[in-house]
Design a protein around this motif. Structure first.
Motif, PDB file in Angstrom:
ATOM      1  N   ASP A  48      33.736  42.014  35.881  1.00 34.64           N
ATOM      2  CA  ASP A  48      33.972  40.584  36.077  1.00 34.64           C
ATOM      3  C   ASP A  48      35.396  40.437  36.631  1.00 34.64           C
ATOM      4  OD1 ASP A  48      34.519  37.914  35.944  1.00 34.64           O
ATOM      5  OD2 ASP A  48      33.571  37.598  33.998  1.00 34.64           O
ATOM      6  N   PRO A  49      35.532  40.085  37.906  1.00 29.61           N
ATOM      7  CA  PRO A  49      36.879  40.057  38.508  1.00 29.61           C
ATOM      8  C   PRO A  49      37.816  39.032  37.868  1.00 29.61           C
ATOM      9  CG  PRO A  49      35.262  39.127  40.017  1.00 29.61           C
ATOM     10  CD  PRO A  49      34.494  39.668  38.861  1.00 29.61           C
ATOM     11  N   ASN A  50      37.229  38.052  37.191  1.00 31.30           N
ATOM     12  CA  ASN A  50      38.087  37.054  36.549  1.00 31.30           C
ATOM     13  C   ASN A  50      38.661  37.550  35.221  1.00 31.30           C
ATOM     14  OD1 ASN A  50      37.730  35.000  38.550  1.00 31.30           O
ATOM     15  ND2 ASN A  50      35.631  34.854  37.810  1.00 31.30           N
ATOM     16  N   LYS A  51      38.086  38.649  34.707  1.00 36.19           N
ATOM     17  CA  LYS A  51      38.631  39.233  33.467  1.00 36.19           C
ATOM     18  C   LYS A  51      39.479  40.469  33.745  1.00 36.19           C
ATOM     19  CE  LYS A  51      35.079  37.722  30.193  1.00 36.19           C
ATOM     20  NZ  LYS A  51      33.980  38.177  29.319  1.00 36.19           N
ATOM     21  N   CYS A  52      39.220  41.104  34.886  1.00 39.53           N
ATOM     22  CA  CYS A  52      39.917  42.356  35.210  1.00 39.53           C
ATOM     23  C   CYS A  52      41.419  42.116  35.354  1.00 39.53           C
ATOM     24  CB  CYS A  52      39.361  42.909  36.518  1.00 39.53           C
ATOM     25  SG  CYS A  52      40.256  44.323  37.157  1.00 39.53           S
ATOM     26  N   ILE A  53      42.210  43.004  34.752  1.00 41.22           N
ATOM     27  CA  ILE A  53      43.667  42.871  34.853  1.00 41.22           C
ATOM     28  C   ILE A  53      44.279  43.987  35.710  1.00 41.22           C
ATOM     29  CG2 ILE A  53      43.961  41.559  32.710  1.00 41.22           C
ATOM     30  CD1 ILE A  53      44.771  44.254  31.382  1.00 41.22           C
TER      31      ILE A  53
END
Lengths: 189, 349
Positions: A48-53
């Motif tokens: 999930d790119p919105n969770k990836c840091i």
């Protein structure tokens, strides 16, 4: 046999029933496992790119020699920056394609001139190791058009993805195999 | 006898090596790899730019105003040093001490705001401007600036209202009725105007005391000076992660002009507020990255992206206090120049 003993269960019956019960339980368990596996077969791992840091663990925790995680680029989101913080070192000597100015340790991002002052950035997936260095650079200053995705032409879809175990932000999840990518800006579509 | 001693030494050595190898294997298996980043060249590290030289910081944080909003977007001041904050779908007006004076509702969230000398409030809302009076009465809604318009800054100066349209990459000069007079800062080879480079929706503007309009060209990391007729006079600013320059792809995101003509700039990415002279030379730091840092174990709050980046707005009042709108704290943080503080103390004595 006396009448009152007819209701009692014999030892033989007890053992027989127990074995039957265990067999049924085993059969149920096997069916459940098969069902779960079948379900897993319809899903694939994705980030999930919105969770990836962009922690970098994708690069060295994948079971493959070169990680199945690659950087992808959403061109519709990109600002086509002259000074792309996903492409250039934080303090580059010059804004050109010199190796010393590039952020990517494997040189996997190609920069090409579009029109003044815009530049296009493309990922060479053969070279990308999924370290996410460019992703962090892009997110830190830009709009996050560079992000990580698992490429399913490379991924072997392990039951327990080795990267998901160490992912600190819980960005790994199983998604339907018919829609295997989570693209930024298109989540709701 | 000798042979026995030698075999004993060899035996002890081999045992020690074996124990060491086993210990090493155990360490690698259980501690060496798990939860470690690849580090080195595979990690993006700008930590050295996150530290500010304390000698450069010439301001102290002397107070803050809790806006009470769930999200905040713009701050400005008027000639009486009243502080206007836009947030949620409203505007709240505070006196210079931070006491709430009034509040009024808007049709939608405002991105930017300016108060004219005759107490009219001009708000950039989405793609158009709305004009309110001090009682919060809507006086005028201007027509949309364009299909792609995202208004990010407005400045009321005399009979002119200047509006920055980040979506259209243009500055629009209107009269007080909303009639478009001039399009400024569009690419013009003949007049040597490169045009605005706007990777993210942040273009700020203000009229400086020399009578020239200052416009941020964020993708080119500079502030450009235009006449009201749209001629580019000069520009200053350069890209750099170091404190003297503007960092990242597109900065500064916002600025304000102090009573003595100096510029206060806000950057995103490396969130920092700095002072430049009228000529554009770096002078000092109002608040470094440390002032907006987030503890590692702190959950990511609203108003800040996962990367830790946040966009500040800034205004100044007549005594040179710098008012920074902090979208995480939802407050106006007040910074006072150390020299000013000393002079105030001397006056009190």
């Amino acid at each position: 046999m006396p009448e009152k003993d007819k209701d009692k269960i014999s030892r033989r019956d007890f053992i027989s029933n127990t074995i039957r019960g265990v067999c049924l339980l085993g059969l149920g368990g096997t069916l459940g496992l098969v069902a779960t596996r079948t379900q897993a077969g319809d899903t694939v791992w994705q980030i999930d790119p919105n969770k990836c840091i962009g922690c970098g663990r994708c690069a060295d925790h994948c079971v493959l020699e070169i990680s199945a995680v690659k950087c992808v680029h959403n061109f519709a989101m990109c600002g086509y920056c002259k000074l792309c913080t996903g492409y250039f070192e934080p303090q580059p000597n010059a804004l050109n394609t010199g190796a010393e100015n590039q952020l990517c340790p494997t040189g996997a991002i190609r920069r090409s001139f579009v029109e003044h002052p815009y530049y296009e950035y493309e990922i060479d997936e053969e070279l990308c190791v999924g370290c996410g260095k460019c992703v962090v650079g892009c997110n830190a200053f830009g709009n996050g058009s560079l992000f990580l995705q698992i490429r399913h032409d490379v991924c072997v879809n392990c039951n327990e993805c080795a990267i998901s175990v160490v992912c600190p932000s819980g960005a790994f999840k199983r998604v339907n195999a018919s829609k295997p990518y989570i693209l930024k800006g298109e989540e709701g579509e | 006898m000798k042979s026995s001693k030698l075999s004993k030494i060899i035996s002890v050595t081999l045992t020690s090596i074996s124990v060491l190898i086993i210990a090493l294997l155990i360490y690698i298996t259980f501690f060496g790899r798990d939860a470690e980043n690849p580090g080195g060249v595979f990690s993006y590290n700008i930590d050295k730019y996150r530290k500010t030289d304390p000698k450069l910081i010439k301001f102290n944080e002397t107070g803050s105003i809790d806006t009470g909003f769930l999200s905040v977007s713009a701050v400005t001041t008027d000639l009486k040093d009243q502080i206007y904050v836009a947030g949620d779908k409203a505007v709240r007006i505070f006196d210079s001490a931070g006491n709430l004076l009034s509040e009024f509702q808007l049709s939608d969230s405002a991105n930017c705001m300016s108060v004219s000398e005759d107490d009219m409030i001009y708000l950039g809302i989405g793609d158009h401007v709305e004009v309110y009076n001090m009682d919060g009465k809507l006086l005028n809604t201007w027509k949309t600036a364009g299909e792609m318009s995202i208004l990010t800054s407005v400045d009321a100066y005399g009979d002119d209202i200047f509006v920055a349209d980040a979506g259209g990459r243009v500055v629009l000069r209107y009269d007080r009725s909303g009639k478009l007079i001039k399009r400024i800062a569009e690419p013009d080879e003949y007049n040597n105007i490169p045009g605005l480079v706007v990777p993210s929706p942040h273009v700020d503007l203000a009229v400086a005391r020399d009578g020239l309009l200052r416009v941020v060209n964020p993708g080119n990391h500079r502030i450009e000076a235009y006449t009201f007729d749209g001629y580019l006079e000069f520009s200053w600013g350069e890209p750099s992660m170091t404190i003297e320059g503007f960092s990242g792809c597109c900065n500064p995101v916002n600025f304000a002009i102090m009573p003595n003509g100096r510029f206060v700039t806000c950057e995103q990415g490396l969130t920092r507020v700095k002072i430049y002279t009228e000529a554009g030379e770096f002078e000092s730091v109002v608040a470094g990255v440390e002032s907006f840092d987030m503890k590692e174990d702190m959950p990511i709050p609203d108003g800040r992206s996962e990367s830790g980046s946040m966009v500040l707005d800034v205004a100044v009042d007549s005594i040179g206090r710098v008012l920074v709108l902090d979208p995480v704290q939802k407050s106006v943080r007040i910074f006072t120049e150390i020299n000013t503080q000393e002079s105030i103390k001397e006056e009190e004595i």
